[in-house]
Design a protein around this motif. Structure first.
Motif, PDB file in Angstrom:
ATOM      1  N   LYS A   1       0.810  -1.220   0.000  1.00 10.12           N
ATOM      2  CA  LYS A   1       0.000   0.000   0.000  1.00 10.12           C
ATOM      3  C   LYS A   1       0.843   1.269   0.000  1.00 10.12           C
ATOM      4  N   ARG A   2       2.133   1.145   0.291  1.00  8.44           N
ATOM      5  CA  ARG A   2       2.987   2.332   0.308  1.00  8.44           C
ATOM      6  C   ARG A   2       3.176   2.917  -1.089  1.00  8.44           C
ATOM      7  N   PHE A   3       3.059   2.077  -2.113  1.00 13.97           N
ATOM      8  CA  PHE A   3       3.385   2.504  -3.464  1.00 13.97           C
ATOM      9  C   PHE A   3       2.115   2.893  -4.218  1.00 13.97           C
ATOM     10  N   LEU A   4       1.650   4.085  -3.931  1.00 13.48           N
ATOM     11  CA  LEU A   4       0.366   4.556  -4.446  1.00 13.48           C
ATOM     12  C   LEU A   4       0.354   4.638  -5.970  1.00 13.48           C
ATOM     13  N   ALA A   5       1.398   5.210  -6.548  1.00 18.47           N
ATOM     14  CA  ALA A   5       1.414   5.434  -7.996  1.00 18.47           C
ATOM     15  C   ALA A   5       1.470   4.119  -8.764  1.00 18.47           C
ATOM     16  N   THR A   6       2.365   3.227  -8.356  1.00 14.00           N
ATOM     17  CA  THR A   6       2.482   1.944  -9.061  1.00 14.00           C
ATOM     18  C   THR A   6       1.180   1.160  -8.988  1.00 14.00           C
ATOM     19  N   ASN A   7       0.581   1.109  -7.814  1.00 10.16           N
ATOM     20  CA  ASN A   7      -0.682   0.377  -7.659  1.00 10.16           C
ATOM     21  C   ASN A   7      -1.794   1.002  -8.489  1.00 10.16           C
ATOM     22  N   ALA A   8      -1.827   2.334  -8.540  1.00  5.56           N
ATOM     23  CA  ALA A   8      -2.846   3.013  -9.336  1.00  5.56           C
ATOM     24  C   ALA A   8      -2.639   2.733 -10.824  1.00  5.56           C
ATOM     25  N   LEU A   9      -1.390   2.757 -11.282  1.00  7.76           N
ATOM     26  CA  LEU A   9      -1.097   2.476 -12.685  1.00  7.76           C
ATOM     27  C   LEU A   9      -1.459   1.039 -13.048  1.00  7.76           C
ATOM     28  N   LEU A  10      -1.126   0.112 -12.164  1.00  8.86           N
ATOM     29  CA  LEU A  10      -1.472  -1.288 -12.396  1.00  8.86           C
ATOM     30  C   LEU A  10      -2.991  -1.470 -12.455  1.00  8.86           C
ATOM     31  N   SER A  11      -3.695  -0.801 -11.563  1.00  9.57           N
ATOM     32  CA  SER A  11      -5.153  -0.927 -11.515  1.00  9.57           C
ATOM     33  C   SER A  11      -5.801  -0.366 -12.773  1.00  9.57           C
ATOM     34  N   LEU A  12      -5.336   0.796 -13.218  1.00 12.96           N
ATOM     35  CA  LEU A  12      -5.892   1.411 -14.422  1.00 12.96           C
ATOM     36  C   LEU A  12      -5.588   0.564 -15.653  1.00 12.96           C
ATOM     37  N   THR A  13      -4.363   0.060 -15.731  1.00 13.33           N
ATOM     38  CA  THR A  13      -3.973  -0.797 -16.856  1.00 13.33           C
ATOM     39  C   THR A  13      -4.840  -2.048 -16.905  1.00 13.33           C
ATOM     40  N   ALA A  14      -5.057  -2.665 -15.743  1.00 14.06           N
ATOM     41  CA  ALA A  14      -5.889  -3.871 -15.671  1.00 14.06           C
ATOM     42  C   ALA A  14      -7.337  -3.557 -16.019  1.00 14.06           C
ATOM     43  N   ALA A  15      -7.844  -2.432 -15.544  1.00 13.53           N
ATOM     44  CA  ALA A  15      -9.241  -2.055 -15.818  1.00 13.53           C
ATOM     45  C   ALA A  15      -9.476  -1.887 -17.315  1.00 13.53           C
ATOM     46  N   VAL A  16      -8.546  -1.219 -17.997  1.00 10.51           N
ATOM     47  CA  VAL A  16      -8.683  -1.025 -19.442  1.00 10.51           C
ATOM     48  C   VAL A  16      -8.610  -2.369 -20.163  1.00 10.51           C
ATOM     49  N   PHE A  17      -7.666  -3.204 -19.762  1.00 11.29           N
ATOM     50  CA  PHE A  17      -7.494  -4.493 -20.433  1.00 11.29           C
ATOM     51  C   PHE A  17      -8.738  -5.368 -20.292  1.00 11.29           C
ATOM     52  N   PHE A  18      -9.270  -5.458 -19.083  1.00 13.24           N
ATOM     53  CA  PHE A  18     -10.433  -6.327 -18.877  1.00 13.24           C
ATOM     54  C   PHE A  18     -11.697  -5.739 -19.487  1.00 13.24           C
ATOM     55  N   ALA A  19     -11.741  -4.428 -19.609  1.00 16.14           N
ATOM     56  CA  ALA A  19     -12.865  -3.815 -20.324  1.00 16.14           C
ATOM     57  C   ALA A  19     -12.847  -4.241 -21.789  1.00 16.14           C
ATOM     58  N   ILE A  20     -11.665  -4.274 -22.383  1.00 17.18           N
ATOM     59  CA  ILE A  20     -11.534  -4.732 -23.769  1.00 17.18           C
ATOM     60  C   ILE A  20     -11.970  -6.191 -23.887  1.00 17.18           C
ATOM     61  N   GLN A  21     -11.540  -7.018 -22.939  1.00 15.65           N
ATOM     62  CA  GLN A  21     -11.868  -8.448 -22.989  1.00 15.65           C
ATOM     63  C   GLN A  21     -13.376  -8.684 -22.892  1.00 15.65           C
ATOM     64  N   MET A  22     -14.040  -7.892 -22.078  1.00 16.74           N
ATOM     65  CA  MET A  22     -15.482  -8.096 -21.867  1.00 16.74           C
ATOM     66  C   MET A  22     -16.337  -7.466 -22.958  1.00 16.74           C
ATOM     67  N   LEU A  23     -15.905  -6.326 -23.456  1.00 10.71           N
ATOM     68  CA  LEU A  23     -16.739  -5.577 -24.403  1.00 10.71           C
ATOM     69  C   LEU A  23     -16.460  -5.897 -25.866  1.00 10.71           C
ATOM     70  N   ARG A  24     -15.337  -6.512 -26.146  1.00 13.99           N
ATOM     71  CA  ARG A  24     -14.971  -6.802 -27.538  1.00 13.99           C
ATOM     72  C   ARG A  24     -14.553  -8.258 -27.708  1.00 13.99           C
ATOM     73  N   VAL A  25     -15.382  -9.147 -27.227  1.00 20.46           N
ATOM     74  CA  VAL A  25     -15.102 -10.587 -27.303  1.00 20.46           C
ATOM     75  C   VAL A  25     -14.892 -11.000 -28.756  1.00 20.46           C
ATOM     76  N   GLY A  26     -13.794 -11.708 -29.002  1.00 18.90           N
ATOM     77  CA  GLY A  26     -13.484 -12.164 -30.351  1.00 18.90           C
ATOM     78  C   GLY A  26     -12.755 -11.134 -31.197  1.00 18.90           C
ATOM     79  N   ARG A  27     -12.692  -9.892 -30.711  1.00 17.27           N
ATOM     80  CA  ARG A  27     -12.010  -8.833 -31.473  1.00 17.27           C
ATOM     81  C   ARG A  27     -11.065  -8.038 -30.572  1.00 17.27           C
ATOM     82  N   THR A  28     -10.581  -8.674 -29.523  1.00 17.10           N
ATOM     83  CA  THR A  28      -9.811  -7.948 -28.506  1.00 17.10           C
ATOM     84  C   THR A  28      -8.461  -7.443 -29.011  1.00 17.10           C
ATOM     85  N   THR A  29      -7.903  -8.078 -30.030  1.00 15.53           N
ATOM     86  CA  THR A  29      -6.591  -7.643 -30.526  1.00 15.53           C
ATOM     87  C   THR A  29      -6.668  -6.971 -31.898  1.00 15.53           C
ATOM     88  N   ASP A  30      -7.877  -6.744 -32.389  1.00 11.56           N
ATOM     89  CA  ASP A  30      -8.023  -6.041 -33.674  1.00 11.56           C
ATOM     90  C   ASP A  30      -7.483  -4.619 -33.563  1.00 11.56           C
TER      91      ASP A  30
END
Length: 224
Positions: A7-36
């Motif tokens: 929890k001490r590393f606020l910036a790294t954790n926030a960056l990881l969380s945002l990166t993961a949120a964007v990635f999983f949004a792509i996986q859920m919203l663009r099934v079958g076309r995630t890497t287009d």
């Protein structure tokens, strides 16, 4: 059991969380076309010609840092950020670390904008190469033996990752080289709090001016 995320590393954790949120949004919203290419562009990937046609999309110099193309790309960059981010944030503090991460990424994307405007690109590696370069340079300029030893590890890692970039056609070599330039300039502009002034003030001012001159040149050349 030690927590996976400190929890001490606020910036790294926030960056990881945002990166993961964007990635999983792509996986859920663009099934079958995630890497287009269009999907990557739609979620914030960089396409230089789009900015040329519509300069209001300059925000795409930042957004690609958080967008990844497939599981391998996402997992590799996230793991690298997890390890490297904690180390760099511990040395610099969260504000300086975040500035270095974003400035390196923007410079890498500015290189892509100028040199390969027809290619859709995305990924945190522009920022990560900036961090690699920053740590490698501290090997030669830091005063602390601990930081020097830590930086020495990254000299080899930087060489290996550069070699991979040159040998893998699907990787944006241009973006990685731009990230290196960003990391180099950040190393001169921003120093660890307990290291004092590693470079002369005029060198820091020159690095800052050069950073913005390069960014401005790339942008103005494309949109002119």
């Amino acid at each position: 059991m030690k927590q996976a995320f400190d929890k001490r590393f606020l910036a790294t954790n926030a960056l990881l969380s945002l990166t993961a949120a964007v990635f999983f949004a792509i996986q859920m919203l663009r099934v079958g076309r995630t890497t287009d290419a269009y999907t990557i562009y739609e979620f914030g990937g960089l396409l230089g010609y789009a900015i040329k046609m519509d300069p209001s999309q300059l925000w795409r110099l930042i957004s690609p840092i958080f967008v990844h193309i497939g599981w391998e790309h996402f997992l590799f960059n996230s793991l690298t950020l997890y390890v490297l981010g904690y180390q760099v944030e511990e040395l610099f503090g969260w504000k300086k670390f975040l500035a270095i991460y974003l400035l390196s990424g923007v410079m890498g994307n500015a290189f892509v904008l100028y040199f390969t405007p027809a290619v859709v690109t995305a990924g945190a590696s522009t920022s990560l190469f900036g961090l690699f370069d920053l740590m490698a340079l501290l090997r030669y300029h830091a005063k602390s033996p601990h930081i020097k030893a830590l930086g020495e590890r990254y000299v080899g890692l930087l060489v290996v990752n550069l070699a991979i970039s040159f040998l893998t056609p699907s990787i944006s070599l241009t973006g990685h080289l731009g990230g290196l330039v960003g990391g180099l300039l950040c190393a001169v502009m921003i120093t660890p709090p307990h290291e004092g002034q590693l470079f002369a003030k005029w060198q820091s001012y020159l690095a800052c001016a050069l950073y913005f001159v390069l960014i401005g040149f790339f942008i103005l050349t494309i949109i002119a």
